[in-house]
Design a protein around this motif. Structure first.
Motif, PDB file in Angstrom:
ATOM      1  N   UNK A 389       0.852  -1.196   0.000  1.00 21.80           N
ATOM      2  CA  UNK A 389       0.000   0.000   0.000  1.00 21.80           C
ATOM      3  C   UNK A 389       0.883   1.238   0.000  1.00 21.80           C
ATOM      4  N   UNK A 390       0.394   2.299  -0.620  1.00 19.47           N
ATOM      5  CA  UNK A 390       1.062   3.590  -0.481  1.00 19.47           C
ATOM      6  C   UNK A 390       0.063   4.581   0.109  1.00 19.47           C
ATOM      7  N   UNK A 391       0.486   5.234   1.194  1.00 19.06           N
ATOM      8  CA  UNK A 391      -0.361   6.258   1.808  1.00 19.06           C
ATOM      9  C   UNK A 391       0.083   7.589   1.216  1.00 19.06           C
ATOM     10  N   UNK A 403      -6.697  11.473   3.552  1.00 18.37           N
ATOM     11  CA  UNK A 403      -5.496  10.930   2.902  1.00 18.37           C
ATOM     12  C   UNK A 403      -5.949   9.810   1.970  1.00 18.37           C
ATOM     13  N   UNK A 404      -5.070   9.512   1.011  1.00 20.82           N
ATOM     14  CA  UNK A 404      -5.427   8.444   0.056  1.00 20.82           C
ATOM     15  C   UNK A 404      -4.570   7.217   0.345  1.00 20.82           C
ATOM     16  N   UNK A 405      -5.185   6.043   0.280  1.00 19.34           N
ATOM     17  CA  UNK A 405      -4.379   4.817   0.389  1.00 19.34           C
ATOM     18  C   UNK A 405      -4.536   4.032  -0.908  1.00 19.34           C
ATOM     19  N   UNK A 406      -3.367   3.805  -1.524  1.00 21.53           N
ATOM     20  CA  UNK A 406      -3.399   3.148  -2.824  1.00 21.53           C
ATOM     21  C   UNK A 406      -2.976   1.690  -2.672  1.00 21.53           C
ATOM     22  N   UNK A 407      -3.783   0.802  -3.231  1.00 22.64           N
ATOM     23  CA  UNK A 407      -3.405  -0.612  -3.272  1.00 22.64           C
ATOM     24  C   UNK A 407      -2.530  -0.805  -4.507  1.00 22.64           C
ATOM     25  N   UNK A 408      -1.265  -1.166  -4.295  1.00 19.46           N
ATOM     26  CA  UNK A 408      -0.294  -1.148  -5.385  1.00 19.46           C
ATOM     27  C   UNK A 408      -0.534  -2.250  -6.409  1.00 19.46           C
ATOM     28  N   UNK A 409      -1.087  -3.388  -5.978  1.00 25.27           N
ATOM     29  CA  UNK A 409      -1.310  -4.473  -6.929  1.00 25.27           C
ATOM     30  C   UNK A 409      -2.589  -4.215  -7.725  1.00 25.27           C
ATOM     31  N   UNK A 415     -10.164   6.682   0.027  1.00 25.24           N
ATOM     32  CA  UNK A 415      -9.957   7.879   0.860  1.00 25.24           C
ATOM     33  C   UNK A 415     -10.225   7.542   2.322  1.00 25.24           C
ATOM     34  N   UNK A 416      -9.390   8.095   3.194  1.00 23.65           N
ATOM     35  CA  UNK A 416      -9.628   7.891   4.630  1.00 23.65           C
ATOM     36  C   UNK A 416      -9.676   9.240   5.328  1.00 23.65           C
ATOM     37  N   UNK A 417     -10.484   9.298   6.391  1.00 22.15           N
ATOM     38  CA  UNK A 417     -10.566  10.503   7.226  1.00 22.15           C
ATOM     39  C   UNK A 417      -9.218  10.663   7.944  1.00 22.15           C
TER      40      UNK A 417
END
Ligand code: HAM
Length: 420
Positions: A389-391, A403-409, A415-417
């Motif tokens: 994951x990339x935050x 903030x955004x959390x990206x699933x790399x695969x 989006x998270x609070x």
């Protein structure tokens, strides 16, 4: 290229091998603890006389392989070539026999032997070992053999042969020794080492690789064992059979250390080449007394960590090492660096259960944030590090407390609070 290299016979442990070693350490410790063995850490160097006395003056280790040095006050010391002598020294020094009637201890650490380096044979290598003090009965010998086997089977190393032999006791060994002297005195063309061994330590002849073909009809210890030793050895075998542990009796197994009495064993794997003993040990009923303690019969073993990992190369152990779950922290705008830095620290400390809130697993590795890197190169790095994951701290989202959390695969983002 630096002019400096690791000294001959030593090696650097990194990457997968370092991870595998950590896992072997974890597995061995849990097996030792389950059997009620407790850890002892001893110094890496000891008085040289401790090793000379316990391992034996006429052994290869003492004659040719110890790293001996004098300290500034002229004390003669040696880097430990093995762990048993040190454990026995510590056991006597701290009167551990007074604490418990049977003492079970394990150790792990570097050992040093000036041997000719080859695959699986180093001048500095790692051992994990266990010593069981105060139980003279054959079930202790078998517990130790099964302990070794249990660790190996947790690494899926099952394709091994367990060689066992009995070296007898102070009553019957001298008879065997004399028979060997009589037999070999009439044998022609012994190698130089064997000629020397014949005088000093005839049992060691049986271990010679050069002369082994001449030993087919040499006397065997099993024909010289006294009734007590014979009985001990047959109970060891009956117990091994009762738990379905396969073994072979090997008349030529004499071991390279002089302290052994009765049972000795080696676990050999064909997966590691000529240095095929991946662990070894045996009973040493007189060593505690010889080093100044009570008459406390003991038995133990040590595994060579590097060799065990060589034997585990094709068992699936390496493929199944715990997978890392890396979370990369990226910043799209340098104004947010401090916030991202604080977040990374809080994430590592798991403050306010951040992992739970962000649906991350318990065991994670956190990397970043980095200064002076474009967002593109941050994502490139995240890919290279195989981040799961990339935050992402981006200005537009952050202004909305997100903030955004990206699933790399899967290349998806959520989006998270974000509340401080
Ligand atoms: P050992 O057979 O000398 O026994 O060593 C135990 C294991 O350490 C060997 O089976 C091998 O796997 C590994 N080993 C030995 N020498 C090297 C080397 N040069 N390079 C890499 N690995 C090596 C002992 O040390 C006894 N203290 C075992 C014991 C414990 N007996 C009773 N209690």
């Amino acid at each position: 290229m630096s002019q400096y290299k690791a000294p001959r016979g030593t090696h650097d442990i990194y990457g997968q091998l370092a991870l595998a070693l950590e896992e072997l350490d974890k597995i061995s410790r849990s097996v030792f603890r389950k059997h009620n063995f407790k850890e002892i850490k001893t110094p890496m160097f000891e008085d040289v006389a401790l090793f000379t006395r316990s391992i034996g003056e006429a052994t290869d280790i003492v004659e040719k392989e110890m790293y001996v040095f004098e300290d500034r006050k002229g004390r003669k010391l040696a880097l430990r070539p093995e762990g048993t002598a040190s454990l026995v020294r510590a056991y006597i020094e701290h009167r551990l026999d007074m604490e418990e009637p049977v003492g079970k201890f394990f150790y792990c650490g570097d050992m040093f032997r000036y041997e000719r380096p080859q695959a699986g044979r180093y001048r500095e290598f790692l051992q994990m070992g266990a010593e069981y003090f105060g139980n003279p009965n054959p079930n202790a010998d078998v517990e130790i053999i099964l302990l070794a086997k249990e660790i190996l089977s947790k690494l899926n190393i099952n394709d091994v042969v367990i060689h066992i032999n009995s070296l007898g006791c102070a009553n019957c060994r001298p008879i065997f020794r004399q028979k060997l002297i009589d037999y070999f005195s009439s044998t022609q063309d012994l190698c130089e080492d064997c000629k020397r061994r014949l005088e000093k330590n005839p049992l060691r002849l049986l271990d010679c690789k050069i002369d082994s073909c001449k030993f087919q009809n040499a006397p065997a210890m099993k024909d010289c064992l006294c009734d007590d030793c014979k009985n001990h050895f047959s109970i060891v075998q009956a117990l091994l059979q009762s738990v379905g542990c396969e073994y072979m009796v090997d008349d030529k197994l004499v071991r390279g250390l002089d302290y052994y009495t009765r049972t000795v064993f080696e676990v050999r794997s064909s997966a590691v080449g000529s240095q095929d003993a991946i662990c070894a040990g045996g009973r040493y009923d007189n060593l505690v007394k010889e080093l100044g303690g009570q008459q406390i019969p003991s038995v133990g073993f040590a595994l060579g960590s590097e060799r065990v990992l060589m034997a585990a190369q094709n068992t699936g152990f390496f493929e199944n090492l715990p997978k890392k779950y890396l979370v990369f922290i990226a910043v799209a705008d340098e104004d947010l660096f401090n916030e991202a830095f604080k977040f990374a620290n809080n994430l590592m400390a798991n403050k306010d259960n951040i992992k739970q809130k962000l649906n991350l697993p318990e065991q994670i590795i956190v990397e970043g944030p980095f200064l002076n890197k474009s967002l593109k190169s941050q994502f490139k790095l995240a890919d290279k590090l195989e981040a799961k994951k990339t935050v992402l701290f981006g200005k537009t989202e952050f202004e909305k407390n997100k903030i955004l959390i990206k699933d790399m695969a899967e290349k998806t983002q959520t989006e998270f609070e974000y509340n401080d």
